[in-house]
Design an enzyme around this catalytic site. Structure first.
Site, PDB file in Angstrom:
ATOM      1  N   PRO A  11      -6.219  -7.869  -5.238  1.00  0.00           N
ATOM      2  CA  PRO A  11      -6.981  -6.660  -5.530  1.00  0.00           C
ATOM      3  C   PRO A  11      -6.613  -5.452  -4.668  1.00  0.00           C
ATOM      4  O   PRO A  11      -6.324  -5.592  -3.471  1.00  0.00           O
ATOM      5  CB  PRO A  11      -8.434  -7.079  -5.251  1.00  0.00           C
ATOM      6  CG  PRO A  11      -8.339  -8.286  -4.399  1.00  0.00           C
ATOM      7  CD  PRO A  11      -7.070  -8.970  -4.801  1.00  0.00           C
ATOM      8  N   ASN A  12      -6.630  -4.314  -5.327  1.00  0.00           N
ATOM      9  CA  ASN A  12      -6.401  -2.987  -4.716  1.00  0.00           C
ATOM     10  C   ASN A  12      -4.944  -2.706  -4.367  1.00  0.00           C
ATOM     11  O   ASN A  12      -4.611  -1.596  -3.980  1.00  0.00           O
ATOM     12  CB  ASN A  12      -7.296  -2.780  -3.477  1.00  0.00           C
ATOM     13  CG  ASN A  12      -8.761  -2.876  -3.825  1.00  0.00           C
ATOM     14  OD1 ASN A  12      -9.215  -2.141  -4.699  1.00  0.00           O
ATOM     15  ND2 ASN A  12      -9.490  -3.784  -3.218  1.00  0.00           N
ATOM     16  N   ARG A  19      -3.616   4.319  -1.186  1.00  0.00           N
ATOM     17  CA  ARG A  19      -4.746   3.742  -0.483  1.00  0.00           C
ATOM     18  C   ARG A  19      -4.424   3.609   1.010  1.00  0.00           C
ATOM     19  O   ARG A  19      -3.440   2.969   1.363  1.00  0.00           O
ATOM     20  CB  ARG A  19      -4.954   2.361  -1.106  1.00  0.00           C
ATOM     21  CG  ARG A  19      -5.746   1.397  -0.324  1.00  0.00           C
ATOM     22  CD  ARG A  19      -5.468  -0.010  -0.840  1.00  0.00           C
ATOM     23  NE  ARG A  19      -6.395  -0.913  -0.236  1.00  0.00           N
ATOM     24  CZ  ARG A  19      -6.133  -2.178   0.014  1.00  0.00           C
ATOM     25  NH1 ARG A  19      -4.978  -2.714  -0.314  1.00  0.00           N
ATOM     26  NH2 ARG A  19      -7.035  -2.925   0.572  1.00  0.00           N
ATOM     27  N   TYR A  24      -1.195   1.001   5.074  1.00  0.00           N
ATOM     28  CA  TYR A  24      -0.340   0.285   4.121  1.00  0.00           C
ATOM     29  C   TYR A  24       0.954   1.022   3.768  1.00  0.00           C
ATOM     30  O   TYR A  24       1.769   0.487   3.014  1.00  0.00           O
ATOM     31  CB  TYR A  24      -1.130  -0.017   2.839  1.00  0.00           C
ATOM     32  CG  TYR A  24      -2.341  -0.894   3.083  1.00  0.00           C
ATOM     33  CD1 TYR A  24      -2.187  -2.215   3.491  1.00  0.00           C
ATOM     34  CD2 TYR A  24      -3.639  -0.398   2.940  1.00  0.00           C
ATOM     35  CE1 TYR A  24      -3.293  -3.028   3.739  1.00  0.00           C
ATOM     36  CE2 TYR A  24      -4.752  -1.197   3.175  1.00  0.00           C
ATOM     37  CZ  TYR A  24      -4.570  -2.505   3.573  1.00  0.00           C
ATOM     38  OH  TYR A  24      -5.660  -3.306   3.817  1.00  0.00           O
ATOM     39  N   ASN A  75       0.506 -12.074  -1.935  1.00  0.00           N
ATOM     40  CA  ASN A  75      -0.349 -11.257  -1.073  1.00  0.00           C
ATOM     41  C   ASN A  75      -1.718 -11.282  -1.743  1.00  0.00           C
ATOM     42  O   ASN A  75      -1.974 -10.512  -2.668  1.00  0.00           O
ATOM     43  CB  ASN A  75       0.173  -9.824  -0.944  1.00  0.00           C
ATOM     44  CG  ASN A  75      -0.699  -9.003   0.003  1.00  0.00           C
ATOM     45  OD1 ASN A  75      -1.801  -9.432   0.373  1.00  0.00           O
ATOM     46  ND2 ASN A  75      -0.219  -7.836   0.394  1.00  0.00           N
ATOM     47  N   ALA A  78      -7.698  -8.970  -0.289  1.00  0.00           N
ATOM     48  CA  ALA A  78      -9.025  -9.334   0.230  1.00  0.00           C
ATOM     49  C   ALA A  78      -9.407 -10.783  -0.091  1.00  0.00           C
ATOM     50  O   ALA A  78     -10.189 -11.402   0.646  1.00  0.00           O
ATOM     51  CB  ALA A  78     -10.066  -8.374  -0.325  1.00  0.00           C
ATOM     52  N   GLU A  99       2.960 -16.506   2.209  1.00  0.00           N
ATOM     53  CA  GLU A  99       1.862 -15.523   2.188  1.00  0.00           C
ATOM     54  C   GLU A  99       2.337 -14.250   2.889  1.00  0.00           C
ATOM     55  O   GLU A  99       2.906 -14.316   3.977  1.00  0.00           O
ATOM     56  CB  GLU A  99       0.667 -16.142   2.942  1.00  0.00           C
ATOM     57  CG  GLU A  99      -0.538 -15.245   3.061  1.00  0.00           C
ATOM     58  CD  GLU A  99      -1.687 -15.939   3.837  1.00  0.00           C
ATOM     59  OE1 GLU A  99      -1.564 -17.137   4.188  1.00  0.00           O
ATOM     60  OE2 GLU A  99      -2.679 -15.246   4.110  1.00  0.00           O
ATOM     61  N   HIS A 101       1.216 -10.287   4.134  1.00  0.00           N
ATOM     62  CA  HIS A 101       0.269  -9.189   4.348  1.00  0.00           C
ATOM     63  C   HIS A 101       1.053  -8.004   4.869  1.00  0.00           C
ATOM     64  O   HIS A 101       1.836  -8.149   5.828  1.00  0.00           O
ATOM     65  CB  HIS A 101      -0.821  -9.568   5.348  1.00  0.00           C
ATOM     66  CG  HIS A 101      -1.650 -10.720   4.875  1.00  0.00           C
ATOM     67  ND1 HIS A 101      -2.618 -10.577   3.913  1.00  0.00           N
ATOM     68  CD2 HIS A 101      -1.599 -12.029   5.193  1.00  0.00           C
ATOM     69  CE1 HIS A 101      -3.147 -11.759   3.669  1.00  0.00           C
ATOM     70  NE2 HIS A 101      -2.544 -12.661   4.430  1.00  0.00           N
ATOM     71  N   SER A 103      -0.173  -5.306   6.345  1.00  0.00           N
ATOM     72  CA  SER A 103      -0.695  -4.957   7.676  1.00  0.00           C
ATOM     73  C   SER A 103      -0.782  -6.212   8.542  1.00  0.00           C
ATOM     74  O   SER A 103      -0.742  -7.343   8.028  1.00  0.00           O
ATOM     75  CB  SER A 103      -2.088  -4.324   7.533  1.00  0.00           C
ATOM     76  OG  SER A 103      -3.003  -5.270   6.993  1.00  0.00           O
ATOM     77  N   ARG A 108      -6.652  -6.333  13.107  1.00  0.00           N
ATOM     78  CA  ARG A 108      -7.681  -5.572  12.405  1.00  0.00           C
ATOM     79  C   ARG A 108      -9.067  -6.216  12.600  1.00  0.00           C
ATOM     80  O   ARG A 108      -9.275  -6.980  13.526  1.00  0.00           O
ATOM     81  CB  ARG A 108      -7.276  -5.441  10.925  1.00  0.00           C
ATOM     82  CG  ARG A 108      -5.940  -4.697  10.780  1.00  0.00           C
ATOM     83  CD  ARG A 108      -5.546  -4.501   9.339  1.00  0.00           C
ATOM     84  NE  ARG A 108      -6.507  -3.661   8.627  1.00  0.00           N
ATOM     85  CZ  ARG A 108      -6.534  -3.540   7.297  1.00  0.00           C
ATOM     86  NH1 ARG A 108      -5.646  -4.198   6.552  1.00  0.00           N
ATOM     87  NH2 ARG A 108      -7.426  -2.770   6.721  1.00  0.00           N
TER      88      ARG A 108
END
Ligand code: DQA
Length: 147
Positions: A11-12, A19, A24, A75, A78, A99, A101, A103, A108
């Site tokens: 998502p996103n 964004r 990112y 990826n 969330a 996997e 990511h 960031s 974080r």
């Protein structure tokens, strides 16, 4: 026939480039897809590059990869931090799973430090920006025995 790798985005990530660019970056998901296609060709692989904002759709794609894709790069965005459903689907898949990511999730908020998906992943890349996807594809080529 080149081996097929599924590259799945959660998502996103359709908003990549727009964004939170400070986190990112400014590359779009289409830019990432184009770079991945080019690299896949160099590596003698084929890719299926997909994005969805819906957990069930991601689970359907993981199920479809059974017997068809030699590996999965994901990826989960969330859903990394929430989805036992995606973990279960990956546990029902036999090939290598990497996997990614963009960031560094460990730098974080604490709720991003745990990923359900890492329990299944053969490798995890975090904090390498969108370059992480290319690095994962190179590693995938070694894992599935492409050049
Ligand atoms: C992300 C990190 C997640 O915590 C976040 O929810 C995302 C993107 C990343 O690529 O850095 O949407 O997976």
């Amino acid at each position: 026939m080149p081996k097929l790798i599924s590259v799945l985005n959660g998502p996103n990530l359709n908003l990549l480039g727009l964004r939170q660019p400070e986190i990112y970056g400014t590359e779009t998901l289409d830019d990432v897809a184009a770079a991945m296609s080019e690299l896949a060709e160099d590596l003698g692989l084929a890719i299926r590059f997909l994005q969805s904002n819906h957990e069930g759709q991601l689970i359907d794609w993981i199920q479809e990869a059974r017997g068809k894709s030699a590996g999965i790069i994901i990826n989960p965005a969330a859903y990394s931090h929430t989805s036992i459903g995606i973990l279960d689907a990956l546990n029902a898949y036999d090939g290598p799973v990497l996997e990614v990511h963009i960031s560094n999730i460990h730098k974080r908020e604490p709720f991003r430090h745990h990923s359900y998906i890492s329990q299944r992943a053969d490798g995890v890349i975090a904090g390498f920006g969108t370059q992480g996807y290319s690095l994962a594809l190179r590693r995938m080529a070694s894992l599935v025995g492409s050049k």
